[in-house]
Design a protein around this motif. Structure first.
Motif, PDB file in Angstrom:
ATOM      1  N   LEU A   1      -8.736 -10.636 -12.777  1.00  0.00           N
ATOM      2  CA  LEU A   1      -8.245 -11.016 -12.147  1.00  0.00           C
ATOM      3  C   LEU A   1      -6.484 -11.963 -12.844  1.00  0.00           C
ATOM      4  N   ALA A   2      -6.383 -11.796 -14.353  1.00  0.00           N
ATOM      5  CA  ALA A   2      -5.708 -12.399 -15.114  1.00  0.00           C
ATOM      6  C   ALA A   2      -4.501 -10.744 -14.841  1.00  0.00           C
ATOM      7  N   LEU A   3      -5.013 -10.070 -15.011  1.00  0.00           N
ATOM      8  CA  LEU A   3      -3.968  -8.342 -15.272  1.00  0.00           C
ATOM      9  C   LEU A   3      -3.909  -8.545 -13.845  1.00  0.00           C
ATOM     10  N   ALA A   4      -4.395  -8.095 -12.561  1.00  0.00           N
ATOM     11  CA  ALA A   4      -3.616  -8.103 -11.455  1.00  0.00           C
ATOM     12  C   ALA A   4      -2.886  -9.448 -11.024  1.00  0.00           C
ATOM     13  N   ARG A   5      -2.460 -10.581 -11.459  1.00  0.00           N
ATOM     14  CA  ARG A   5      -1.207 -10.543 -11.578  1.00  0.00           C
ATOM     15  C   ARG A   5      -0.750 -11.160 -12.151  1.00  0.00           C
ATOM     16  N   GLU A   6      -0.502  -9.480 -13.311  1.00  0.00           N
ATOM     17  CA  GLU A   6       0.274  -8.869 -14.471  1.00  0.00           C
ATOM     18  C   GLU A   6       0.903  -8.021 -13.255  1.00  0.00           C
ATOM     19  N   GLY A   7       0.838  -7.579 -12.224  1.00  0.00           N
ATOM     20  CA  GLY A   7       1.000  -6.898 -11.417  1.00  0.00           C
ATOM     21  C   GLY A   7       0.446  -4.978 -11.590  1.00  0.00           C
ATOM     22  N   PHE A   8      -0.477  -5.152 -12.194  1.00  0.00           N
ATOM     23  CA  PHE A   8      -2.081  -3.530 -11.983  1.00  0.00           C
ATOM     24  C   PHE A   8      -2.465  -4.033 -10.901  1.00  0.00           C
ATOM     25  N   ILE A   9      -2.914  -3.289 -10.844  1.00  0.00           N
ATOM     26  CA  ILE A   9      -4.218  -3.333 -10.500  1.00  0.00           C
ATOM     27  C   ILE A   9      -5.520  -2.827 -10.801  1.00  0.00           C
ATOM     28  N   VAL A  10      -6.767  -3.573 -10.218  1.00  0.00           N
ATOM     29  CA  VAL A  10      -7.438  -3.523 -11.323  1.00  0.00           C
ATOM     30  C   VAL A  10      -9.280  -3.417 -10.807  1.00  0.00           C
TER      31      VAL A  10
ATOM     32  N   GLU B   1      -1.419   9.184 -12.969  1.00  0.00           N
ATOM     33  CA  GLU B   1      -0.557   8.987 -14.826  1.00  0.00           C
ATOM     34  C   GLU B   1      -0.923   7.795 -15.339  1.00  0.00           C
ATOM     35  N   ARG B   2      -1.190   6.489 -14.598  1.00  0.00           N
ATOM     36  CA  ARG B   2      -1.492   5.923 -15.460  1.00  0.00           C
ATOM     37  C   ARG B   2      -2.367   4.560 -14.911  1.00  0.00           C
ATOM     38  N   ILE B   3      -3.675   5.103 -15.440  1.00  0.00           N
ATOM     39  CA  ILE B   3      -4.907   4.378 -15.034  1.00  0.00           C
ATOM     40  C   ILE B   3      -5.226   3.937 -17.276  1.00  0.00           C
ATOM     41  N   GLY B   4      -5.312   3.215 -16.942  1.00  0.00           N
ATOM     42  CA  GLY B   4      -5.826   2.114 -18.171  1.00  0.00           C
ATOM     43  C   GLY B   4      -7.378   1.792 -18.091  1.00  0.00           C
ATOM     44  N   VAL B   5      -7.760   0.910 -19.643  1.00  0.00           N
ATOM     45  CA  VAL B   5      -9.674   0.825 -18.917  1.00  0.00           C
ATOM     46  C   VAL B   5      -9.718   0.174 -20.400  1.00  0.00           C
ATOM     47  N   LEU B   6     -10.043  -1.677 -19.332  1.00  0.00           N
ATOM     48  CA  LEU B   6     -10.431  -2.376 -21.173  1.00  0.00           C
ATOM     49  C   LEU B   6     -12.060  -2.447 -20.547  1.00  0.00           C
ATOM     50  N   GLY B   7     -12.885  -2.718 -21.750  1.00  0.00           N
ATOM     51  CA  GLY B   7     -14.238  -2.903 -21.660  1.00  0.00           C
ATOM     52  C   GLY B   7     -14.532  -4.346 -22.562  1.00  0.00           C
ATOM     53  N   ILE B   8     -15.858  -4.681 -21.852  1.00  0.00           N
ATOM     54  CA  ILE B   8     -15.884  -6.071 -22.857  1.00  0.00           C
ATOM     55  C   ILE B   8     -17.222  -5.211 -23.109  1.00  0.00           C
ATOM     56  N   CYS B   9     -17.340  -6.668 -24.664  1.00  0.00           N
ATOM     57  CA  CYS B   9     -18.377  -6.185 -25.765  1.00  0.00           C
ATOM     58  C   CYS B   9     -19.105  -4.954 -25.488  1.00  0.00           C
ATOM     59  N   GLY B  10     -20.481  -4.636 -24.820  1.00  0.00           N
ATOM     60  CA  GLY B  10     -20.125  -2.835 -25.009  1.00  0.00           C
ATOM     61  C   GLY B  10     -19.874  -2.322 -23.818  1.00  0.00           C
TER      62      GLY B  10
ATOM     63  N   GLU C   1       1.306  -0.940   0.157  1.00  0.00           N
ATOM     64  CA  GLU C   1      -0.264   0.355  -0.489  1.00  0.00           C
ATOM     65  C   GLU C   1       0.854   1.446   0.306  1.00  0.00           C
ATOM     66  N   GLY C   2       2.467   1.051   0.451  1.00  0.00           N
ATOM     67  CA  GLY C   2       3.320   2.559   0.611  1.00  0.00           C
ATOM     68  C   GLY C   2       3.873   2.304  -0.610  1.00  0.00           C
ATOM     69  N   LYS C   3       3.744   2.138  -1.954  1.00  0.00           N
ATOM     70  CA  LYS C   3       3.941   1.982  -3.490  1.00  0.00           C
ATOM     71  C   LYS C   3       2.631   2.530  -4.186  1.00  0.00           C
ATOM     72  N   THR C   4       2.690   2.862  -5.689  1.00  0.00           N
ATOM     73  CA  THR C   4       1.910   3.390  -6.481  1.00  0.00           C
ATOM     74  C   THR C   4       2.096   2.208  -7.939  1.00  0.00           C
ATOM     75  N   TYR C   5       0.680   1.737  -8.455  1.00  0.00           N
ATOM     76  CA  TYR C   5       0.817   1.278  -8.969  1.00  0.00           C
ATOM     77  C   TYR C   5      -0.062   2.138 -10.425  1.00  0.00           C
ATOM     78  N   PRO C   6       0.349   0.828 -11.449  1.00  0.00           N
ATOM     79  CA  PRO C   6      -0.770   1.336 -12.957  1.00  0.00           C
ATOM     80  C   PRO C   6      -2.620   0.790 -12.456  1.00  0.00           C
ATOM     81  N   THR C   7      -3.163   1.211 -12.719  1.00  0.00           N
ATOM     82  CA  THR C   7      -4.260   0.782 -12.572  1.00  0.00           C
ATOM     83  C   THR C   7      -5.297   1.201 -14.123  1.00  0.00           C
ATOM     84  N   ILE C   8      -6.260  -0.486 -14.121  1.00  0.00           N
ATOM     85  CA  ILE C   8      -6.656  -0.595 -15.020  1.00  0.00           C
ATOM     86  C   ILE C   8      -8.897  -1.601 -14.744  1.00  0.00           C
ATOM     87  N   ILE C   9      -9.579  -0.173 -15.316  1.00  0.00           N
ATOM     88  CA  ILE C   9     -10.767   0.502 -14.988  1.00  0.00           C
ATOM     89  C   ILE C   9     -11.704  -1.234 -16.075  1.00  0.00           C
ATOM     90  N   SER C  10     -12.211  -2.048 -15.370  1.00  0.00           N
ATOM     91  CA  SER C  10     -12.941  -3.134 -16.251  1.00  0.00           C
ATOM     92  C   SER C  10     -14.176  -3.210 -16.123  1.00  0.00           C
TER      93      SER C  10
END
Length: 308
Positions: free
Chosen positions: A54-63, A107-116, A27-36
């Protein structure tokens, strides 16, 4: 994983979400984060959360996988509203929440959207500049669907019915909620459904394969008209500039994700953009089947690593 509920200053209801943390989270570090973002009629416990988050979190991202307003465990009344304006606004609400968390790198927030959720992700990123990278899996343009197969190629007639129903409800009559899928594949076939996409959707949402309590696939008829006049890709040639990774299957069906994927790759102003085709796989295969999901992740993971 941590389940959260939050309400921003401009909101009248809560957004529910699951935050998936990477291994050895500090919790003391900052992470790239993905909105799913989940598909239309889905919820955070289905493909957006229990597969891709789950898969992206295993690779080091907060999701963070969230439920849309009026759906799932999120608030908002009446229920089962599928309004693109609200769906897109939800992304801003989630970003507003993320930037209050000390372990999220704003500064490292991304997004992943499935279908709609893919179409909504693309549209949101055009005007939400805090989103730095956009990925979609079998992403679909809900507005195009509502002008086409979802209104049986009669959008004007459908809107007339929606308008009459909204008037009836304003006068106190019972809400009319459409079930978007048959109770089973067998019943769908018996009703004359032959296309791959609705049959495979039923197999996913109406069986133990993907069924979840909040994945209802229901839509309030009186509030559907806004989607008919909406277009997920409007102004993409000017406003969609973030890196873009679009994953589709080449076994096409009535929902048109392959078509939409090719269109947005052509139209997006993004200088970095890539179309990934999972050959031999369909829209709903990409929700949870190991082999096509692996094809998607094999490109999405390095895409987010490179751009977040």
């Amino acid at each position: 994983m941590k389940t959260v509920s939050f309400r921003n200053k401009d909101m009248y209801w809560d957004i529910a979400a699951d935050i998936h943390f990477p291994p050895n989270f500090d919790e003391g570090k900052t992470y790239p984060t993905i909105i799913s973002a989940h598909p239309i009629g889905s919820c955070k416990e289905q493909t957006s959360g229990n597969v891709y988050a789950l898969a992206l979190a295993r690779e080091g991202f907060i999701v963070i996988a969230f439920d849309a307003s009026f759906q799932g465990a999120s608030g908002g009344e009446p229920r089962s509203i599928e309004d693109p304006v609200q769906r897109v606004e939800d992304f801003r609400r989630v970003v507003d929440y993320l930037v209050t968390l000390p372990y999220v790198d704003e500064e490292r927030i991304g997004v992943l959207g499935i279908c709609g959720g893919g179409g909504y992700s693309i549209n949101a990123a055009m005007t939400e500049r805090r989103i730095k990278a956009v990925g979609t899996v079998t992403g679909a343009n809900y507005g195009r669907l509502m002008r086409g197969n979802f209104t049986r190629l009669d959008p004007i007639g459908a809107m007339e019915r929606m308008a009459k129903q909204r008037t009836a409800e304003a006068r106190g009559e019972t809400l009319h909620v459409d079930d978007l899928l048959a109770p089973s594949v067998e019943q769908a076939r018996a009703a004359g459904v032959t296309d791959r996409d609705p049959l495979e959707a039923t197999d996913y949402y109406r069986t133990t394969r993907g069924q979840k309590p909040n994945g209802l696939n229901r839509s309030l008829l009186s509030h559907q008209a806004a989607a008919v006049g909406w277009d997920a890709f409007h102004l993409a040639e000017v406003l969609l500039t973030q890196p873009l990774c679009v994953v589709v299957g080449d076994q096409v069906g009535a929902f048109g994700a392959y078509r939409d994927g090719c269109e947005i790759i052509e139209r997006a102003a993004s200088k970095k953009k890539e179309l990934v085709v999972a050959e031999g796989w369909s829209h709903y295969d990409l929700y949870d089947k190991p082999e096509p999901v692996a094809i998607a992740l094999a490109r999405l993971i390095p895409f987010y690593q490179e751009n977040l």
